[in-house]
Design a protein around this motif. Structure first.
Motif, PDB file in Angstrom:
ATOM      1  N   TYR A 161     -38.884  49.577  95.220  1.00  0.00           N
ATOM      2  CA  TYR A 161     -38.337  49.567  93.870  1.00  0.00           C
ATOM      3  C   TYR A 161     -37.754  48.195  93.527  1.00  0.00           C
ATOM      4  O   TYR A 161     -37.954  47.670  92.436  1.00  0.00           O
ATOM      5  N   ALA A 162     -37.033  47.618  94.498  1.00  0.00           N
ATOM      6  CA  ALA A 162     -36.430  46.302  94.281  1.00  0.00           C
ATOM      7  C   ALA A 162     -37.513  45.264  93.987  1.00  0.00           C
ATOM      8  O   ALA A 162     -37.384  44.450  93.073  1.00  0.00           O
ATOM      9  N   TRP A 163     -38.575  45.321  94.747  1.00  0.00           N
ATOM     10  CA  TRP A 163     -39.651  44.354  94.579  1.00  0.00           C
ATOM     11  C   TRP A 163     -40.268  44.460  93.187  1.00  0.00           C
ATOM     12  O   TRP A 163     -40.468  43.478  92.490  1.00  0.00           O
ATOM     13  N   MET A 164     -40.530  45.697  92.759  1.00  0.00           N
ATOM     14  CA  MET A 164     -41.157  45.875  91.455  1.00  0.00           C
ATOM     15  C   MET A 164     -40.200  45.515  90.318  1.00  0.00           C
ATOM     16  O   MET A 164     -40.621  44.960  89.307  1.00  0.00           O
ATOM     17  N   SER A 165     -38.914  45.814  90.507  1.00  0.00           N
ATOM     18  CA  SER A 165     -37.931  45.424  89.488  1.00  0.00           C
ATOM     19  C   SER A 165     -37.859  43.907  89.383  1.00  0.00           C
ATOM     20  O   SER A 165     -37.742  43.353  88.290  1.00  0.00           O
ATOM     21  N   ALA A 166     -37.916  43.241  90.541  1.00  0.00           N
ATOM     22  CA  ALA A 166     -37.856  41.782  90.542  1.00  0.00           C
ATOM     23  C   ALA A 166     -39.067  41.220  89.804  1.00  0.00           C
ATOM     24  O   ALA A 166     -38.939  40.316  88.979  1.00  0.00           O
ATOM     25  N   LEU A 167     -40.226  41.813  90.060  1.00  0.00           N
ATOM     26  CA  LEU A 167     -41.444  41.367  89.382  1.00  0.00           C
ATOM     27  C   LEU A 167     -41.292  41.483  87.871  1.00  0.00           C
ATOM     28  O   LEU A 167     -41.661  40.586  87.125  1.00  0.00           O
ATOM     29  N   SER A 168     -40.714  42.603  87.445  1.00  0.00           N
ATOM     30  CA  SER A 168     -40.578  42.804  86.000  1.00  0.00           C
ATOM     31  C   SER A 168     -39.606  41.775  85.415  1.00  0.00           C
ATOM     32  O   SER A 168     -39.750  41.357  84.274  1.00  0.00           O
ATOM     33  N   THR A 169     -38.617  41.378  86.215  1.00  0.00           N
ATOM     34  CA  THR A 169     -37.659  40.388  85.722  1.00  0.00           C
ATOM     35  C   THR A 169     -38.332  39.028  85.518  1.00  0.00           C
ATOM     36  O   THR A 169     -38.050  38.315  84.563  1.00  0.00           O
ATOM     37  N   PHE A 170     -39.249  38.689  86.417  1.00  0.00           N
ATOM     38  CA  PHE A 170     -39.947  37.401  86.300  1.00  0.00           C
ATOM     39  C   PHE A 170     -40.798  37.323  85.036  1.00  0.00           C
ATOM     40  O   PHE A 170     -41.140  36.258  84.567  1.00  0.00           O
ATOM     41  N   ARG A 171     -41.175  38.521  84.528  1.00  0.00           N
ATOM     42  CA  ARG A 171     -42.023  38.548  83.352  1.00  0.00           C
ATOM     43  C   ARG A 171     -41.275  38.086  82.112  1.00  0.00           C
ATOM     44  O   ARG A 171     -41.859  37.689  81.127  1.00  0.00           O
ATOM     45  N   ASN A 172     -39.955  38.231  82.170  1.00  0.00           N
ATOM     46  CA  ASN A 172     -39.155  37.950  80.994  1.00  0.00           C
ATOM     47  C   ASN A 172     -39.047  36.436  80.800  1.00  0.00           C
ATOM     48  O   ASN A 172     -38.413  35.744  81.580  1.00  0.00           O
ATOM     49  N   ALA A 173     -39.669  35.956  79.747  1.00  0.00           N
ATOM     50  CA  ALA A 173     -39.755  34.512  79.526  1.00  0.00           C
ATOM     51  C   ALA A 173     -38.374  33.874  79.412  1.00  0.00           C
ATOM     52  O   ALA A 173     -38.117  32.821  79.985  1.00  0.00           O
ATOM     53  N   LYS A 174     -37.483  34.544  78.695  1.00  0.00           N
ATOM     54  CA  LYS A 174     -36.138  34.008  78.501  1.00  0.00           C
ATOM     55  C   LYS A 174     -35.448  33.807  79.848  1.00  0.00           C
ATOM     56  O   LYS A 174     -34.771  32.809  80.093  1.00  0.00           O
ATOM     57  N   PHE A 175     -35.662  34.797  80.701  1.00  0.00           N
ATOM     58  CA  PHE A 175     -35.050  34.751  82.028  1.00  0.00           C
ATOM     59  C   PHE A 175     -35.543  33.534  82.798  1.00  0.00           C
ATOM     60  O   PHE A 175     -34.766  32.780  83.373  1.00  0.00           O
ATOM     61  N   VAL A 176     -36.851  33.333  82.806  1.00  0.00           N
ATOM     62  CA  VAL A 176     -37.431  32.229  83.570  1.00  0.00           C
ATOM     63  C   VAL A 176     -36.958  30.890  83.017  1.00  0.00           C
ATOM     64  O   VAL A 176     -36.575  29.990  83.762  1.00  0.00           O
ATOM     65  N   ILE A 177     -36.945  30.777  81.676  1.00  0.00           N
ATOM     66  CA  ILE A 177     -36.539  29.514  81.065  1.00  0.00           C
ATOM     67  C   ILE A 177     -35.093  29.180  81.421  1.00  0.00           C
ATOM     68  O   ILE A 177     -34.786  28.085  81.876  1.00  0.00           O
TER      69      ILE A 177
END
Lengths: 246, 325
Positions: free
Chosen positions: A7-23
């Motif tokens: 679950y942690a891994w998949m949640s982390a993946l979804s977080t990386f998708r968020n452009a604002k987060f990455v920027i």
């Protein structure tokens, strides 16, 4: 446990998708590194370390800490939108949930850390042995555990509206006071005294020690462990409180 | 509080369960501050039943569902699923639920969301099967934040199916669905229930309850006010009202007549609610020759629903009840 990590891994993946987060968590530290490195990169800091390495470590810490705090803030969003209610209808235990969220906070810190190091090596002309690169990254990564806890505290106490400003304030405040933006030598001595009880200072200091090939300071470890325990306990209490409301 | 312990094993279909019932709610009470949301609910649902929880908004349907899923703890009373506490049934993957407006995790595709959710269950239904059953295989690649209301509802339905549960609980599942999607949704639900699974769904559409449930439980003001087949509930609400000036009659005498369900005195007139207005009229004409100004009206579904749900329904969703008609 497999379930929790999955679950942690998949949640982390979804977080990386968020452009604002990455920027905000990876691009900003990289840009700041490039900027400062262009201005001061050829100087040598008081400790005899090249300013390039010093800046790279500071910005890597800055990015990793930001990502970790931000992942925590996402908890508030999930709580408010009702996703947490849906999660409670799964086999994931409350403890598993807490662990998963802490793991997510740690995982999402990795790209920022890696990216700043990559830019430091490729563009910033930072030269370290392969062993030193890896060791430095590992030491910084482990040192940000208190920030994963801090993210949980903010995520479980705040609302989606309040977490953004709160985590931003905490993030920038701790970063400046801990000397991540401007080396503490440039501040009055009292600032150094303050910095030495802050986890931000010790994350970067541990990173610098690792890069210089010397052992990390016992005081630093003590301060970081202390913050981890304190914030971990507050986080648990906040989680129980939020669970009752959800 | 373990009131379910004394229950008899009336239905052995569930196998190892200590209690034959799929769902057993006993004396449930729940208040939020001064609001008494649930005021004494007793309900037993046998395995394989498809039950509609019918009631206006604010009747206590969602709170009751939260209680039976273990999302909220009752002030008193017990909720049991297959004889155990709700948490145990949830953890064992025996319960799937479609919560009202539960948000979906953003920044994921529909398929990824279902996959994440499946990873949190011990024996999940294959992700592809859940998506196929919920009719969302065509939107599998879409981001969850870009779905229409109806699409999001179907994704939530898939989430309810993922545990491969014995009981599915659906809280107002067809809200935000258009007519066609709604029909497809109920077809999938029927198909899923055909395997002997228990379904409990909340709705405020009388027609929906009647069309898709074996049994309709009407809830109002935090209490169960009617419980029966759709036909029997509809019979209760499909009567007619005969109103007239009836010299010599009394409310008591009128009430005693066959098929009369209720009598009201309105401005010197009697309003006689009855199932068979023809028979009642013949009898009235014979008994009270002075009867005059006779009017017979068919209670429309909306009125009937309001009548059934009683005084609590001042703010009942008249549009939805009408839509149900």
């Amino acid at each position: 446990m497999t379930m929790t990590l999955n679950y942690a891994w998949m949640s982390a993946l979804s977080t990386f998708r968020n452009a604002k987060f990455v920027i905000f968590t990876a691009a900003l530290p990289v840009i700041m590194f490039l900027l400062f490195n262009g201005l001061y990169g050829d100087q040598t800091s008081s400790a005899g370390m090249s300013a390039g390495v010093y800046l790279m470590i500071s910005m890597a810490c800055y990015g990793a800490i930001g990502a970790s705090l931000n992942a925590g803030a996402r908890i508030a969003l999930e709580r408010q939108t009702g996703w947490n209610r849906q999660l409670r209808l799964t086999a994931l235990s409350p403890q598993g949930y807490m662990i998963a969220k802490a793991v997510v906070s740690m995982l999402v810190a990795l790209p920022a850390l890696a990216l700043v190091f990559l830019v430091g090596g490729v563009v910033g002309h930072v030269h370290l042995s392969v062993g030193s690169w890896l060791l430095t990254a590992l030491v910084i990564w482990i040192s940000i555990i208190p920030f994963a806890m801090l993210g949980l505290v903010i995520g479980f106490l705040g609302t989606p509206d309040s977490t953004q400003p709160i985590s931003m304030l905490v993030y920038i405040g701790l970063s400046i006071l801990g000397g991540l933006w401007v080396p503490l030598e440039n501040f009055p001595a009292v600032m150094t005294t303050i910095a030495k009880v802050l986890p931000t200072y010790w994350v970067a200091e541990n990173g610098r020690d690792a890069a210089a090939g010397v052992g990390v300071s016992a005081t630093g470890v003590l301060v970081l462990v202390g913050w981890t325990i304190l914030l971990g306990l507050v986080g648990m209490a906040a989680y129980r409180r939020s669970g009752r409301k959800a | 509080m373990t009131t379910s312990e004394h229950s008899t094993r009336t239905s052995p279909r569930t196998g190892p369960a200590a209690d034959g019932a799929a769902i057993r709610l006993s004396g449930l009470h729940k208040s939020f501050g001064s609001v008494r949301a649930v005021r004494g609910i007793d309900l037993t649902v046998a395995p394989g039943e498809v039950v509609a929880f019918l009631g206006p908004n604010g009747a206590g349907k969602s709170t009751t569902i939260d209680l039976l899923l273990g999302l909220t703890k009752p002030d008193s009373g017990t909720a049991r699923l297959f004889g155990g506490v709700p948490d145990a049934a949830v953890s064992a993957g025996r319960v799937g639920a479609m919560l009202q407006s539960g948000a979906l995790l953003p920044d994921l595709t529909v398929r990824e969301l279902i996959r994440i959710f499946a990873a949190l269950h011990r024996n999940p239904m294959p992700v592809g099967e859940a998506m196929l059953r919920a009719g969302i295989d065509d939107i599998a690649g879409q981001k969850t934040q870009n779905l229409s209301g109806g699409q999001a509802q179907r994704v939530r339905f898939a989430l309810a199916l993922v545990p491969d549960p014995d009981v599915v609980v659906l809280d107002e599942p067809t809200v935000a669905m258009d007519v066609e999607v709604r029909r497809q949704f109920w077809a999938s639900m029927r198909e899923f229930a055909a395997g002997g699974r228990t379904v409990l769904f909340a709705t405020h559409y009388l027609q929906e309850a009647d069309d898709y449930a074996d049994r309709v439980v009407v809830i109002a003001d935090g209490r169960i006010i009617a419980d029966g087949t759709g036909a029997s509930i509809k019979a209760r609400v499909s009567g007619r009202t005969l109103s007239a000036v009836i010299p010599g009659a009394s409310e008591q005498l009128l009430r005693a007549m066959d098929t009369v369900t209720d009598v009201e005195v309105v401005g010197g007139r009697y309003a006689v609610h009855c199932d068979d207005s023809d028979a009642v009229l013949r009898l009235l004409l014979a008994r009270y020759p002075q009867i005059h100004d006779i009017e017979i009206t068919q209670a429309n579904l909306e009125q009937a629903f309001l009548q059934l749900t009683g005084s609590s329904s001042v703010d009942a969703p008249s549009t939805s009840a009408a839509k149900g008609a």
